[in-house]
Motif scaffolding. Structure first.
Motif, PDB file in Angstrom:
ATOM      1  N   LEU A 133     -55.931 -17.187  80.762  1.00  0.00           N
ATOM      2  CA  LEU A 133     -55.894 -16.300  79.602  1.00  0.00           C
ATOM      3  C   LEU A 133     -57.259 -16.234  78.916  1.00  0.00           C
ATOM      4  O   LEU A 133     -57.718 -15.164  78.516  1.00  0.00           O
ATOM      5  CB  LEU A 133     -54.830 -16.767  78.608  1.00  0.00           C
ATOM      6  N   ASP A 134     -57.918 -17.378  78.781  1.00  0.00           N
ATOM      7  CA  ASP A 134     -59.229 -17.403  78.146  1.00  0.00           C
ATOM      8  C   ASP A 134     -60.254 -16.586  78.921  1.00  0.00           C
ATOM      9  O   ASP A 134     -61.138 -15.969  78.339  1.00  0.00           O
ATOM     10  CB  ASP A 134     -59.736 -18.843  78.000  1.00  0.00           C
ATOM     11  N   ALA A 135     -60.136 -16.574  80.238  1.00  0.00           N
ATOM     12  CA  ALA A 135     -61.092 -15.835  81.069  1.00  0.00           C
ATOM     13  C   ALA A 135     -61.041 -14.338  80.761  1.00  0.00           C
ATOM     14  O   ALA A 135     -62.038 -13.632  80.925  1.00  0.00           O
ATOM     15  CB  ALA A 135     -60.806 -16.075  82.546  1.00  0.00           C
ATOM     16  N   LEU A 136     -59.909 -13.857  80.287  1.00  0.00           N
ATOM     17  CA  LEU A 136     -59.788 -12.442  79.943  1.00  0.00           C
ATOM     18  C   LEU A 136     -60.637 -12.083  78.727  1.00  0.00           C
ATOM     19  O   LEU A 136     -60.992 -10.929  78.540  1.00  0.00           O
ATOM     20  CB  LEU A 136     -58.326 -12.075  79.673  1.00  0.00           C
ATOM     21  N   GLY A 137     -60.968 -13.073  77.896  1.00  0.00           N
ATOM     22  CA  GLY A 137     -61.743 -12.819  76.684  1.00  0.00           C
ATOM     23  C   GLY A 137     -63.230 -12.668  76.910  1.00  0.00           C
ATOM     24  O   GLY A 137     -63.951 -12.232  76.025  1.00  0.00           O
TER      25      GLY A 137
END
Length: 183
Positions: free
Chosen positions: A147-151
């Protein structure tokens, strides 16, 4: 994006491809399984292309001292931390491993690298699954990282700031508790 599925008839070579990728990331391999009869050596290469610098890469590069494998990709860390700051743009990651009858040598972007670095890298780049295998996606830390990689880069900077603020806050709590005990 990022998902690859291999399917085919039994005996079509799916396992050979997966073994080669696994070996590129430093998995143990017997030279007799890798080197073709009559050849002196074998070489495996795999390339990963990222549209922008993945969040894990600066810390991984700093941890294993691999700045020379990524020349021109990073600026020195402005905040004094160990991890360099990534420049905008795509990142290519070339893993290669050469086998001889007595040894193997691994490289990342042409720079020699030890197995622990490859194992740490693998955790960020690849998850091989096969029928009936447990999946890492059940792990909360892996879910959070996905999920963090999407940011993108903005979220990476925000996470750094939050981590630093939290560290400062916990130090202040410890100092406060010590002050109250001594007062």
């Amino acid at each position: 994006p990022g998902l690859t599925v291999l399917s085919g008839e039994a005996g079509s070579g799916k396992s050979l491809v997966l073994d080669a990728v696994d070996w590129a990331f430093g998995a143990p391999a017997s030279p007799k399984d890798v080197i073709r009869n009559g050849c002196a050596s074998a070489r495996i290469e795999t390339e990963f292309r990222f549209p922008r610098c993945p969040a894990f890469l600066p810390a991984w590069v700093a941890e294993f001292g691999l700045e020379s494998a990524f020349e021109g990709l990073f600026l020195p860390a402005a905040d004094g931390s160990e991890a360099p700051e990534p420049l905008d743009g795509p990142v290519e990651l070339l893993l290669s491993r050469e086998f001889t009858p007595t040894a193997s040598r691994s490289r990342v972007n042409g720079v020699p690298v030890a197995r622990p670095a490859l194992e740490a890298l693998r955790a960020h780049c690849l998850e091989l699954q096969s029928q009936h295998a447990a999946t890492a996606l059940f792990k909360k830390a892996v879910q959070r990282d996905c999920l963090d990689a999407l940011g993108g880069a903005a979220l990476v900077q925000l996470k750094k700031a939050v981590r630093q603020s939290y560290g400062e806050w916990t130090e202040a709590v410890v100092r406060h508790d010590r002050f109250e005990r001594e007062a």
